[in-house]
Design a protein around this motif. Structure first.
Motif, PDB file in Angstrom:
ATOM      1  N   ILE A  25      -7.659   4.054   9.718  1.00 52.82           N
ATOM      2  CA  ILE A  25      -6.692   2.961   9.919  1.00 52.82           C
ATOM      3  C   ILE A  25      -6.980   1.811   8.964  1.00 52.82           C
ATOM      4  O   ILE A  25      -6.056   1.253   8.347  1.00 52.82           O
ATOM      5  CB  ILE A  25      -6.724   2.478  11.381  1.00 52.82           C
ATOM      6  CG1 ILE A  25      -6.203   3.578  12.319  1.00 52.82           C
ATOM      7  CG2 ILE A  25      -5.902   1.198  11.548  1.00 52.82           C
ATOM      8  CD1 ILE A  25      -6.370   3.249  13.799  1.00 52.82           C
ATOM      9  N   CYS A  26      -8.258   1.463   8.821  1.00 48.38           N
ATOM     10  CA  CYS A  26      -8.594   0.316   7.978  1.00 48.38           C
ATOM     11  C   CYS A  26      -8.262   0.592   6.514  1.00 48.38           C
ATOM     12  O   CYS A  26      -7.817  -0.304   5.789  1.00 48.38           O
ATOM     13  CB  CYS A  26     -10.067  -0.067   8.133  1.00 48.38           C
ATOM     14  SG  CYS A  26     -11.225   1.272   7.759  1.00 48.38           S
ATOM     15  N   GLY A  27      -8.433   1.839   6.076  1.00 42.31           N
ATOM     16  CA  GLY A  27      -8.120   2.175   4.697  1.00 42.31           C
ATOM     17  C   GLY A  27      -6.633   2.247   4.406  1.00 42.31           C
ATOM     18  O   GLY A  27      -6.227   2.276   3.240  1.00 42.31           O
ATOM     19  N   ALA A  28      -5.828   2.267   5.469  1.00 44.35           N
ATOM     20  CA  ALA A  28      -4.374   2.335   5.294  1.00 44.35           C
ATOM     21  C   ALA A  28      -3.710   0.966   5.411  1.00 44.35           C
ATOM     22  O   ALA A  28      -2.493   0.847   5.224  1.00 44.35           O
ATOM     23  CB  ALA A  28      -3.780   3.293   6.330  1.00 44.35           C
ATOM     24  N   ILE A  29      -4.481  -0.062   5.697  1.00 44.65           N
ATOM     25  CA  ILE A  29      -3.925  -1.405   5.870  1.00 44.65           C
ATOM     26  C   ILE A  29      -3.646  -2.149   4.559  1.00 44.65           C
ATOM     27  O   ILE A  29      -2.689  -2.933   4.484  1.00 44.65           O
ATOM     28  CB  ILE A  29      -4.831  -2.240   6.806  1.00 44.65           C
ATOM     29  CG1 ILE A  29      -4.648  -1.759   8.257  1.00 44.65           C
ATOM     30  CG2 ILE A  29      -4.547  -3.736   6.698  1.00 44.65           C
ATOM     31  CD1 ILE A  29      -5.486  -2.485   9.273  1.00 44.65           C
ATOM     32  N   PRO A  30      -4.435  -1.947   3.482  1.00 47.19           N
ATOM     33  CA  PRO A  30      -4.175  -2.706   2.242  1.00 47.19           C
ATOM     34  C   PRO A  30      -2.740  -2.701   1.748  1.00 47.19           C
ATOM     35  O   PRO A  30      -2.226  -3.773   1.377  1.00 47.19           O
ATOM     36  CB  PRO A  30      -5.137  -2.055   1.248  1.00 47.19           C
ATOM     37  CG  PRO A  30      -6.304  -1.672   2.084  1.00 47.19           C
ATOM     38  CD  PRO A  30      -5.703  -1.186   3.380  1.00 47.19           C
ATOM     39  N   PRO A  31      -2.003  -1.552   1.719  1.00 46.44           N
ATOM     40  CA  PRO A  31      -0.611  -1.651   1.265  1.00 46.44           C
ATOM     41  C   PRO A  31       0.265  -2.467   2.199  1.00 46.44           C
ATOM     42  O   PRO A  31       1.250  -3.078   1.754  1.00 46.44           O
ATOM     43  CB  PRO A  31      -0.151  -0.187   1.206  1.00 46.44           C
ATOM     44  CG  PRO A  31      -1.079   0.555   2.097  1.00 46.44           C
ATOM     45  CD  PRO A  31      -2.393  -0.153   1.979  1.00 46.44           C
ATOM     46  N   LEU A  32      -0.094  -2.510   3.489  1.00 49.06           N
ATOM     47  CA  LEU A  32       0.638  -3.361   4.431  1.00 49.06           C
ATOM     48  C   LEU A  32       0.448  -4.829   4.079  1.00 49.06           C
ATOM     49  O   LEU A  32       1.382  -5.636   4.189  1.00 49.06           O
ATOM     50  CB  LEU A  32       0.173  -3.112   5.865  1.00 49.06           C
ATOM     51  CG  LEU A  32       0.466  -1.753   6.504  1.00 49.06           C
ATOM     52  CD1 LEU A  32       0.013  -1.755   7.961  1.00 49.06           C
ATOM     53  CD2 LEU A  32       1.944  -1.406   6.399  1.00 49.06           C
ATOM     54  N   ILE A  33      -0.769  -5.184   3.660  1.00 45.78           N
ATOM     55  CA  ILE A  33      -1.033  -6.563   3.254  1.00 45.78           C
ATOM     56  C   ILE A  33      -0.171  -6.921   2.044  1.00 45.78           C
ATOM     57  O   ILE A  33       0.432  -8.002   1.986  1.00 45.78           O
ATOM     58  CB  ILE A  33      -2.531  -6.764   2.932  1.00 45.78           C
ATOM     59  CG1 ILE A  33      -3.394  -6.508   4.177  1.00 45.78           C
ATOM     60  CG2 ILE A  33      -2.777  -8.180   2.394  1.00 45.78           C
ATOM     61  CD1 ILE A  33      -4.893  -6.572   3.912  1.00 45.78           C
ATOM     62  N   GLY A  34      -0.123  -6.004   1.067  1.00 44.18           N
ATOM     63  CA  GLY A  34       0.703  -6.256  -0.113  1.00 44.18           C
ATOM     64  C   GLY A  34       2.165  -6.428   0.235  1.00 44.18           C
ATOM     65  O   GLY A  34       2.841  -7.318  -0.278  1.00 44.18           O
ATOM     66  N   LEU A  88      -7.450  -1.853  -3.576  1.00 46.30           N
ATOM     67  CA  LEU A  88      -6.677  -2.870  -4.284  1.00 46.30           C
ATOM     68  C   LEU A  88      -5.498  -2.254  -5.035  1.00 46.30           C
ATOM     69  O   LEU A  88      -4.452  -2.889  -5.174  1.00 46.30           O
ATOM     70  CB  LEU A  88      -7.576  -3.652  -5.245  1.00 46.30           C
ATOM     71  CG  LEU A  88      -8.531  -4.641  -4.575  1.00 46.30           C
ATOM     72  CD1 LEU A  88      -9.410  -5.333  -5.618  1.00 46.30           C
ATOM     73  CD2 LEU A  88      -7.775  -5.670  -3.751  1.00 46.30           C
ATOM     74  N   LEU A  89      -5.660  -1.009  -5.505  1.00 46.29           N
ATOM     75  CA  LEU A  89      -4.529  -0.318  -6.108  1.00 46.29           C
ATOM     76  C   LEU A  89      -3.428  -0.108  -5.064  1.00 46.29           C
ATOM     77  O   LEU A  89      -2.240  -0.299  -5.351  1.00 46.29           O
ATOM     78  CB  LEU A  89      -4.970   1.033  -6.674  1.00 46.29           C
ATOM     79  CG  LEU A  89      -3.867   1.905  -7.298  1.00 46.29           C
ATOM     80  CD1 LEU A  89      -3.186   1.180  -8.459  1.00 46.29           C
ATOM     81  CD2 LEU A  89      -4.444   3.243  -7.765  1.00 46.29           C
ATOM     82  N   ALA A  90      -3.842   0.244  -3.837  1.00 50.46           N
ATOM     83  CA  ALA A  90      -2.877   0.415  -2.745  1.00 50.46           C
ATOM     84  C   ALA A  90      -2.236  -0.920  -2.373  1.00 50.46           C
ATOM     85  O   ALA A  90      -1.036  -0.984  -2.067  1.00 50.46           O
ATOM     86  CB  ALA A  90      -3.562   1.023  -1.525  1.00 50.46           C
ATOM     87  N   THR A  91      -3.014  -1.999  -2.405  1.00 53.21           N
ATOM     88  CA  THR A  91      -2.471  -3.330  -2.128  1.00 53.21           C
ATOM     89  C   THR A  91      -1.428  -3.705  -3.171  1.00 53.21           C
ATOM     90  O   THR A  91      -0.349  -4.219  -2.847  1.00 53.21           O
ATOM     91  CB  THR A  91      -3.593  -4.383  -2.130  1.00 53.21           C
ATOM     92  OG1 THR A  91      -4.632  -3.985  -1.235  1.00 53.21           O
ATOM     93  CG2 THR A  91      -3.073  -5.747  -1.700  1.00 53.21           C
ATOM     94  N   PHE A  92      -1.756  -3.454  -4.434  1.00 52.34           N
ATOM     95  CA  PHE A  92      -0.814  -3.736  -5.513  1.00 52.34           C
ATOM     96  C   PHE A  92       0.467  -2.924  -5.354  1.00 52.34           C
ATOM     97  O   PHE A  92       1.579  -3.442  -5.554  1.00 52.34           O
ATOM     98  CB  PHE A  92      -1.445  -3.450  -6.869  1.00 52.34           C
ATOM     99  CG  PHE A  92      -0.482  -3.521  -8.011  1.00 52.34           C
ATOM    100  CD1 PHE A  92       0.087  -4.725  -8.382  1.00 52.34           C
ATOM    101  CD2 PHE A  92      -0.112  -2.375  -8.706  1.00 52.34           C
ATOM    102  CE1 PHE A  92       0.998  -4.803  -9.431  1.00 52.34           C
ATOM    103  CE2 PHE A  92       0.797  -2.441  -9.752  1.00 52.34           C
ATOM    104  CZ  PHE A  92       1.349  -3.657 -10.119  1.00 52.34           C
ATOM    105  N   ALA A  93       0.312  -1.635  -4.989  1.00 57.78           N
ATOM    106  CA  ALA A  93       1.494  -0.785  -4.795  1.00 57.78           C
ATOM    107  C   ALA A  93       2.392  -1.357  -3.705  1.00 57.78           C
ATOM    108  O   ALA A  93       3.617  -1.416  -3.856  1.00 57.78           O
ATOM    109  CB  ALA A  93       1.065   0.639  -4.440  1.00 57.78           C
ATOM    110  N   GLY A  94       1.786  -1.799  -2.598  1.00 56.37           N
ATOM    111  CA  GLY A  94       2.564  -2.393  -1.517  1.00 56.37           C
ATOM    112  C   GLY A  94       3.287  -3.648  -1.958  1.00 56.37           C
ATOM    113  O   GLY A  94       4.467  -3.859  -1.631  1.00 56.37           O
TER     114      GLY A  94
END
Length: 318
Positions: free
Chosen positions: A167-176, A44-50
């Motif tokens: 790959i799955c762990g790298a997708i959250p910032p893409l979602i953001g 979620l931190l990565a999602t927020f960053a994205g």
């Protein structure tokens, strides 16, 4: 060609259904822990960053942001819950997982399965309705890679489990990012690369620390199949790739000099620690240092991204 894993013999078995009443009922903490909140926090931190890098102050929409974080968090929680459900045969054989709620019988497998499915569906619907179709599709792809590709296939069959599963762990910032722009460009994929290149060294270190656990469970992690020397080479390979990957954001213009300098320093330290492994006399101590630093690295680099973009936005205002 990878060597096949030796057949494992163990007295640990899945707890039979009739024993569930003997182990006590699940608490609300069990239903939180089964979703792996530690993993969710980092993602979620990565999602927020994205989201923040794409939006900045000018395009930041709190409602869209809320739905982005909620939907992403629910999908990750659902995938982790189903991971716990599927791994109920190997978790009792590993010291670090044997006390989870399913192996100990506090949560029945069927309940865990439907709990995970419900969380995932809710997350996808929230992204699809409250954000956009691209964000929902990315969330679904992350779930697919984690549950189907990694959990149900590669984790038990190949040393590539950690790499491809990353790959799955790298997708959250893409979602953001997609939540703001409804598209993906080079900067978005740069975020993806940072998370993707970071994960193998992170999990290689964990696998070295828990190599006996993984061997006992029959899981073909790289240190189990190829040994520590090969794992150290792969660790150095990915930390070398991580450094230029982390600098792309500067050259695309979305991050400034603060980020560039910090990312460069963090990356060089990571490479130095990786090289140190070839001379380490205590592999367990080195693996602990690498694992600890991997957590520092990903937390700091995401935090610095966020701060750097805020500084750049403020400078533009004045």
């Amino acid at each position: 060609m990878e060597r096949s894993m030796p057949q494992q013999t163990t007295t640990n078995q899945i707890i039979p259904p009739e024993s569930y009443l003997e182990t006590g009922r699940a608490t609300w903490r069990d239903y939180i822990e089964i979703t792996k909140p530690g993993i969710n926090k980092t993602n979620l931190l990565a999602t927020f960053a994205g989201y923040w890098i794409a939006a900045g102050f000018t395009s930041f929409d709190f409602l869209t942001f809320f739905f982005t974080m909620l939907g992403t968090g629910l999908i990750i929680a659902g995938g982790c819950t189903i991971n716990n459900f599927y791994d109920r045969d190997i978790d009792p054989r590993m010291e670090r997982t044997r006390k989870r709620a399913i192996p100990e019988g506090r949560i029945k497998p069927a309940i865990a399965l439907w709990y995970g499915i419900t969380l995932t569906i809710l997350g996808i619907l929230i992204l699809a309705i409250g954000v956009n179709a691209l964000a929902a599709f990315l969330g679904l792809m992350g779930f697919y890679v984690y549950v189907i590709v990694y959990t149900m296939w590669l984790k038990r069959t190949s040393t590539l489990n950690t790499v491809i599963g990353g790959i799955c762990g790298a997708i959250p910032p893409l979602i953001g990012w997609a939540a703001v722009n409804n598209s993906l460009d080079l900067s978005a994929w740069a975020l993806f690369l940072i998370l993707f290149m970071w994960q193998p060294p992170h999990f290689f270190a964990l696998a070295m620390r828990k190599v006996d656990d993984y061997r006992r469970a029959g899981i073909p992690m790289l240190p189990v199949v190829k040994g520590f020397a090969a794992t150290k080479k792969q660790t150095l390979f990915f930390t070398l790739l991580l450094l230029p990957s982390s600098l792309i954001l500067f050259f695309t213009g979305v991050a400034g000099w603060i980020y560039f300098v910090v990312a460069l320093i963090l990356g060089l330290i990571y490479i130095a620690l990786s090289i140190k492994g070839f001379f380490a006399k205590d592999d367990d101590l080195w693996a602990k240092q690498m694992f600890f630093y991997s957590l520092i690295y990903i937390t700091l680099i995401l935090f610095v991204m966020i701060v750097d973009v805020a500084v750049m936005e403020i400078v533009k205002m004045y």
